[in-house]
Motif scaffolding. Structure first.
Motif, short mmCIF file in Angstrom:
data_model
loop_
_atom_site.label_atom_id
_atom_site.label_comp_id
_atom_site.label_asym_id
_atom_site.label_seq_id
_atom_site.Cartn_x
_atom_site.Cartn_y
_atom_site.Cartn_z
N LYS A 77 0.83 -1.20 0.00
CA LYS A 77 0.00 0.00 0.00
C LYS A 77 0.87 1.25 0.00
N GLU A 78 0.52 2.18 -0.90
CA GLU A 78 1.20 3.49 -0.98
C GLU A 78 2.72 3.30 -1.07
N MET A 79 3.15 2.47 -2.01
CA MET A 79 4.58 2.22 -2.15
C MET A 79 5.33 3.39 -2.77
N ASN A 80 4.68 4.10 -3.68
CA ASN A 80 5.26 5.32 -4.26
C ASN A 80 4.12 6.20 -4.75
N LYS A 81 4.44 7.25 -5.48
CA LYS A 81 3.42 8.23 -5.84
C LYS A 81 2.43 7.72 -6.88
N LYS A 84 -0.64 2.85 -5.85
CA LYS A 84 -1.45 3.05 -4.66
C LYS A 84 -1.63 1.76 -3.88
N SER A 85 -1.82 0.64 -4.57
CA SER A 85 -1.96 -0.65 -3.89
C SER A 85 -1.65 -1.78 -4.85
N ASN A 143 -2.24 5.35 -9.53
CA ASN A 143 -2.77 6.71 -9.36
C ASN A 143 -1.99 7.70 -10.22
N TRP A 144 -2.74 8.58 -10.86
CA TRP A 144 -2.15 9.69 -11.60
C TRP A 144 -2.97 10.94 -11.34
N LEU A 147 -6.76 10.70 -10.68
CA LEU A 147 -7.31 9.54 -11.36
C LEU A 147 -6.74 8.25 -10.78
N ASP A 148 -7.63 7.32 -10.42
CA ASP A 148 -7.23 5.99 -9.97
C ASP A 148 -7.65 4.97 -11.03
N ILE A 149 -6.72 4.11 -11.43
CA ILE A 149 -6.99 3.04 -12.38
C ILE A 149 -6.81 1.72 -11.65
N ASN A 150 -7.89 0.95 -11.55
CA ASN A 150 -7.90 -0.32 -10.82
C ASN A 150 -8.09 -1.48 -11.79
N LEU A 151 -7.23 -2.48 -11.69
CA LEU A 151 -7.33 -3.68 -12.52
C LEU A 151 -7.18 -4.91 -11.63
#
Length: 305
Positions: A77-81, A84-85, A143-144, A147-151
């Motif tokens: 979780k929250e490893m870098n900018k 996000k996960s 995360n950008w 915007l969050d992109i979840n796959l």
């Protein structure tokens, strides 16, 4: 060493050991359950291993070798900018208001206005002995800016009653004590994949979810009864939805509208007014087409007793 009592009033011993932020615990009781757990929480990394054996399911039995339930996960979780996960192994999913997919606990209708809204979006770790309410595979959120992109992708075996290539029912209690229970164990393969794109600011959130799942060579054909005339039947299904949230200090409008592969629509929308911290007024409208089919749906509703 800690002693607690289960519902059978039999003593269970729970030794707990800590070593370099690693918690190792085992729960055992000869007449009811064997549960072994290894958990590690270090900064933004979570890892656990769960092994469970239930009463009358022998460790060295002819039909089931070893434990009857294994669960492993690695969650970052929250490893870098931008990452996000990241979930590998067993995990849970929730998006929108639960019309398409949600592993959240659902309290149903109540006098508490705050319980109608689903606030969890994204992936989280699965660390329990629940053998049904989770996914097994990999999932990631990138995360950008806003915007969050979840796959995600999942493949697992479900318990079910099978006749040739026809699945007549699913077994969800996780018990395999009898021969007929073991015959249903891990019979139906289920493949699930999909994603969610979510744009979020402090006052506005918009999400788009798409989900597809299939059952390998099997076809779901429950025995026809008056209560299941509109249940899903077939080998594959698809759900898509759009969820939304608009709010300020006094007013909040949120909801989700979803579509299943057969063209049926479900929609849930709510307007919440909060003129003071101790007073809230909620106006909620929901429409669930009786033909709407969502295997993982868990939206606000009232179930019959």
């Amino acid at each position: 060493m800690t002693d607690v009592f289960n519902k059978r009033k039999a003593i269970v011993h729970i030794p707990i050991v800590y070593y370099n932020n690693i918690r190792i615990g085992s729960i055992w009781e000869s007449r009811s359950i064997i549960l072994s757990v290894i958990r590690m929480n270090l900064m933004n990394v979570s890892n656990s291993v769960w092994l469970q054996k239930k009463m009358q399911e022998n460790l060295s039995g002819m039909n089931i070798k070893g434990y009857d339930y294994y669960s492993v996960h690695l969650f970052l979780k929250e490893m870098n900018k931008w990452l996000k996960s990241l979930a590998i192994g067993d995990y849970k999913i929730s998006f929108g208001q639960g019309l398409v997919i949600s592993n959240d606990f659902s309290p149903g209708r109540s006098a508490l206005v705050s319980q109608t809204e689903r606030r969890t979006n994204g992936f989280r770790r699965h660390f329990s002995t629940n053998e049904n309410d989770f996914f097994r595979g990999a999932a990631a959120t990138v995360n950008w800016k806003n915007l969050d992109i979840n796959l995600f992708y999942s493949y697992r075996k479900l318990d079910g009653g099978v006749d040739s290539t026809i699945v007549t029912s699913f077994k969800t209690d996780g018990l395999h004590r009898l021969v007929r229970d073991r015959e249903k164990m891990h019979k139906v393969s289920m493949q699930t994949y999909g994603g969610n794109v979510r744009y979020a600011t402090p006052g506005l959130c918009i999400g788009l979810t798409a989900l597809s799942y299939s059952f390998g060579n099997y076809s779901i054909q429950p025995d026809p009864n008056p209560y299941n005339l509109f249940y899903f039947r077939g080998n594959r299904n698809l759900n898509i939805s759009v969820d939304y949230l608009l709010k300020n200090k006094l007013i909040k409008f949120y909801g989700e509208t979803a579509l299943s592969r057969n063209g049926a629509v479900a929609s849930l929308n709510a307007l919440q007014l909060t003129p003071a911290s101790y007073f809230s007024l909620l106006l909620l409208y929901r429409y669930y087409d009786k033909r709407y089919q969502a295997f993982f749906g868990n939206a606000f509703s009232q179930n019959s007793a």
